[in-house]
Design a protein around this motif. Structure first.
Motif, short mmCIF file in Angstrom:
data_model
loop_
_atom_site.label_atom_id
_atom_site.label_comp_id
_atom_site.label_asym_id
_atom_site.label_seq_id
_atom_site.Cartn_x
_atom_site.Cartn_y
_atom_site.Cartn_z
N THR A 75 0.82 -1.21 0.00
CA THR A 75 0.00 0.00 0.00
C THR A 75 0.85 1.26 0.00
O THR A 75 0.61 2.19 -0.77
N ASP A 76 1.89 1.29 0.85
CA ASP A 76 2.69 2.52 0.90
C ASP A 76 3.47 2.73 -0.38
O ASP A 76 3.69 3.87 -0.81
N ILE A 96 -2.52 10.48 17.28
CA ILE A 96 -1.86 11.01 16.09
C ILE A 96 -2.64 12.23 15.61
O ILE A 96 -3.84 12.16 15.39
N MET A 101 0.35 14.15 10.64
CA MET A 101 0.15 13.46 9.37
C MET A 101 0.68 14.29 8.21
O MET A 101 1.37 13.79 7.34
N LEU B 321 -2.77 4.65 7.34
CA LEU B 321 -1.49 5.37 7.37
C LEU B 321 -0.62 4.97 6.17
O LEU B 321 0.03 5.81 5.56
N CYS B 322 -0.64 3.69 5.83
CA CYS B 322 0.16 3.22 4.69
C CYS B 322 -0.31 3.89 3.39
O CYS B 322 0.49 4.19 2.53
N ILE B 326 3.17 5.93 4.23
CA ILE B 326 3.96 5.60 5.42
C ILE B 326 4.15 4.08 5.46
O ILE B 326 3.19 3.34 5.22
N SER B 327 5.37 3.63 5.76
CA SER B 327 5.61 2.19 5.74
C SER B 327 4.86 1.50 6.89
O SER B 327 4.49 2.14 7.87
N LYS B 328 4.68 0.22 6.76
CA LYS B 328 3.91 -0.54 7.75
C LYS B 328 4.56 -0.47 9.14
O LYS B 328 3.88 -0.27 10.15
N LYS B 330 6.62 1.80 10.30
CA LYS B 330 6.52 3.18 10.81
C LYS B 330 5.08 3.43 11.30
O LYS B 330 4.89 4.02 12.37
N LEU B 334 4.02 4.51 15.01
CA LEU B 334 3.25 5.76 15.22
C LEU B 334 2.02 5.48 16.07
O LEU B 334 1.68 6.26 16.97
N ILE B 335 1.36 4.37 15.79
CA ILE B 335 0.14 4.05 16.53
C ILE B 335 0.47 3.71 17.98
O ILE B 335 -0.22 4.15 18.91
#
Ligand SMILES: Nc1ncnc2c1ncn2[C@@H]1O[C@H](COP(=O)(O)OP(=O)(O)OP(=O)(O)O)[C@@H](O)[C@H]1O
Ligand SMILES: [Mg+2]
Lengths: 239, 367
Positions: A75-76, A96, A101, B321-322, B326-328, B330, B334-335
């Motif tokens: 996905t990223d 967050i 973000m 987030l991905c 944003i990478s998994k 990361k 973050l969470i």
């Protein structure tokens, strides 16, 4: 810049249930396609499948972005290639902040991002993402995030639902300016058609019965749905 | 101003690094006093404000006439025994009616391998006073098997306010047993913030506050259990007077370790208000969180509630987030960082930023 999206014979299953079947769709570079379709027909599913979300299993078919098959990307990686999504129902994330973000995405202080001012989201910047956001605030926060990604292809899932008339106008203008300035390609899901007043869309189509139909001029498609309902789309097969 | 600087501590590189991890500010620019004990040796005790006394507990027992009358008094009030074979600990006392805004910092440092550090601390806030204390406990990185026992007795006088922040940063081989009791007099306020984000072998603690009329206690804790860590951590409030209130809030993350998050509210008086909230996040399959909230009373006229929720990181949040690039990994960190929410702590403004940065650093290196 090739920011075209081509979906070939796509079948998507969610929890073992086929939601999209043998679906084909194309957005040519820099063009905008509006997607209509009844509730539960699989519009949001299509976007999640394009992004490679785990629960949306692609059992058949190809997704081609900018000439490259992206089925195998995470996905990223898809986002980094330039695909950006405005979600219909984004999750709440405690701890967050919206500011964080924007900074994670742009790698710059958030106040430097022009869209913070333009979208009038100052008040939301230091709140937890989507936690207790009103419907309209949520959409503005989503638009801010996706535009701060500076995507080449925008996937907008009901950007205007729950948004008041004035904010629709404001968001519509910002969106249109961004699309024009960067020759962005876009897929816009809408029920209300309001977005047609602001964004110059070349085509529209309807998603129902797991496939795409009624590929035509956006105003004509919207007018037909208004007059005859989705039932008539069943009869106008093909593209 | 430097009222009692007997000696300055000479700390090595590793010591300094470890102490910074627990909020120790060597510049002392924004501190009202400092105390450092290494193993059983007093390295530093310094009073930087005229309304505060900071010294080793043994010295206090010798030189302060009424200090002995406090020693063991909190345990006696609950009819409990306490370990007598301690060596060292700090004595912090603030004068009646005085407010000191800069925190006093106290550090207990465990250096020798296989050492058993056992301390007994006394904290006395005289009536109407207000004090902030930040305590850090840590161990030398190669101190292998080590043990720390920390007895703390807090006396919060009538109308006094004590804001106590404790940061633990142990090693995988350390076993820790803090035993704390706070006796809060009429209209007093006792605030306890507890932070433990680094690995540890095991921690067992159940600090207790005993509340008199119209007084308040607020316990909050942030805990991360790494693989191999076992943390049994709770807070207890005993309400002995009308109009008193308390809140216990905790956030526990298991990265593969085990957390037992306890909370016990016991109303021995009517007309009290209490709430307990525990949230847990299990990140790793090996992890385990057990939340045990308890409410207890014989009176009808009380307002007590609790909520407990344990879950894993939601895939939906990660994917969201991905989808922003944003990478998994990361996204996951973050969470977790977001879940370890320092806003649940009742920190003074001055410490808020320090603690936030500390959590950023610790979680970044720890995940
Ligand atoms: N994660 C999921 N788990 C189970 N079912 C799902 C999931 N996501 C979607 N579905 C189901 O797939 C179907 C299509 O849902 P989708 O959200 O794509 O519809 P939609 O066209 O976007 O509808 P709406 O206009 O109401 O937003 C629905 O029946 C929905 O219940
Ligand atoms: Mg939808």
């Amino acid at each position: 810049m090739d920011n075209s999206l081509k979906i070939e014979n796509l079948t998507v299953e969610v929890g073992g249930r086929v939601i999209l079947e043998d679906l084909n769709l194309e957005i040519s570079p820099g063009s905008t396609l509006v997607l209509f379709g009844p509730n539960g027909s699989g519009k949001s599913t299509l976007i999640k499948a394009i992004m490679g979300f785990e629960n949306y299993a692609i059992t058949h078919g190809k997704i081609v972005f900018g000439g490259e098959v992206i089925n195998g990307l995470s996905t990223d990686e898809r986002a980094k290639k330039g695909i950006g999504v405005l979600f219909q129902n984004p999750p709440k994330i405690r701890g967050i902040k919206l500011r964080q973000m924007v900074e994670l995405v742009t790698r710059r202080p958030a106040q430097e991002d022009i869209f913070v001012d333009k979208l009038n989201v100052g008040e939301l910047m230091d709140r937890d993402l989507n936690v207790n956001f009103s419907g309209g605030e949520m959409k503005r926060s989503e638009l801010l995030q996706v535009l701060s990604q500076r995507p080449k292809l925008l996937l907008l899932d009901e950007p205007e639902s729950g948004v008041d008339i004035e904010n629709i106008a404001m968001m519509g203008r910002v969106l249109n300016a961004f699309i024009r300035e960067h020759a962005v390609a876009s897929l816009i899901i809408t029920h209300t058609g309001y977005v047609l007043d602001y964004v110059d869309a070349q085509h529209a189509c309807v998603l129902m019965d797991r496939d795409i139909r009624c590929y035509d001029d956006p105003r004509k498609v919207f007018e037909d749905i208004r007059q005859f309902g989705y039932e008539k789309c069943r009869t106008c097969r093909g593209q | 101003m430097n009222f009692m600087a007997d000696k300055d501590a000479h700390l090595g590189k590793e010591e300094t690094r470890r102490l910074e991890r627990i909020g120790y500010d060597a510049s002392e620019k924004e501190r009202a006093g400092s105390f450092i004990q290494q193993d059983s040796d007093l390295l530093l005790r310094k009073t930087l404000h005229e309304d505060i006394d900071v010294m080793g507990v043994e010295e206090a027992l010798k030189t302060v006439p009424d200090a002995a009358s406090y020693y063991g008094k909190a345990f006696a009030a609950l009819g409990r025994e306490y370990p007598k074979e301690t060596s060292g600990g700090y004595y912090i006392r603030i004068k009646a009616g005085k407010t000191v805004l800069f925190p006093v910092q106290a550090c207990l440092y465990l250096k020798k391998a296989n050492f058993k550090q056992k301390v007994h601390n006394l904290i006395i806030a005289e009536p109407g006073s207000k004090v902030y204390i930040i305590t850090g406990c840590t161990a030398h990185i190669d101190s292998q098997e080590a043990y720390h026992l920390g007895i703390s007795e807090f006396f919060v006088g009538a109308g006094a306010y004590v804001n106590f922040t404790m940061i633990h940063s142990w090693t995988r081989e350390t076993s820790v047993e803090p035993k704390s009791i706070a006796i809060v007099d009429k209209a007093g306020v006792f605030i306890s913030n507890y932070i433990c984000l680094d690995p540890v072998k095991n921690i067992t603690m159940y600090p207790t506050a005993v509340l008199d009329e119209m007084s308040t206690a607020h316990f909050s804790s942030l805990m991360v259990a790494h693989e191999g860590s076992a943390q049994d951590i709770g807070s207890r409030v005993i309400f002995n007077g009308r109009g008193s209130s308390a809140e216990i809030i905790s956030r526990a993350v298991s990265l593969g370790g085990s957390v037992t998050a306890r909370g016990h509210l016991k109303a021995s008086s009517p007309d009290i208000k209490a709430h307990l909230e525990c949230r847990g996040l299990v990140v790793n399959e090996k992890g385990r969180i057990h939340a045990i909230p308890e409410l207890e009373t014989e009176y009808r006229d009380v307002d007590m509630s609790h909520e407990a929720a344990i879950g894993k990181i939601s895939k939906e949040e990660i994917e969201y987030l991905c989808s922003r690039g944003i990478s998994k990994d990361k996204a996951q960190s973050l969470i977790i960082r977001g879940f370890v929410d320092t806003n649940i702590l009742s920190l003074p403004e001055l410490l808020k930023k320090e603690i936030d940065q500390l959590a950023d650093r610790t979680l970044k290196s720890g995940l």
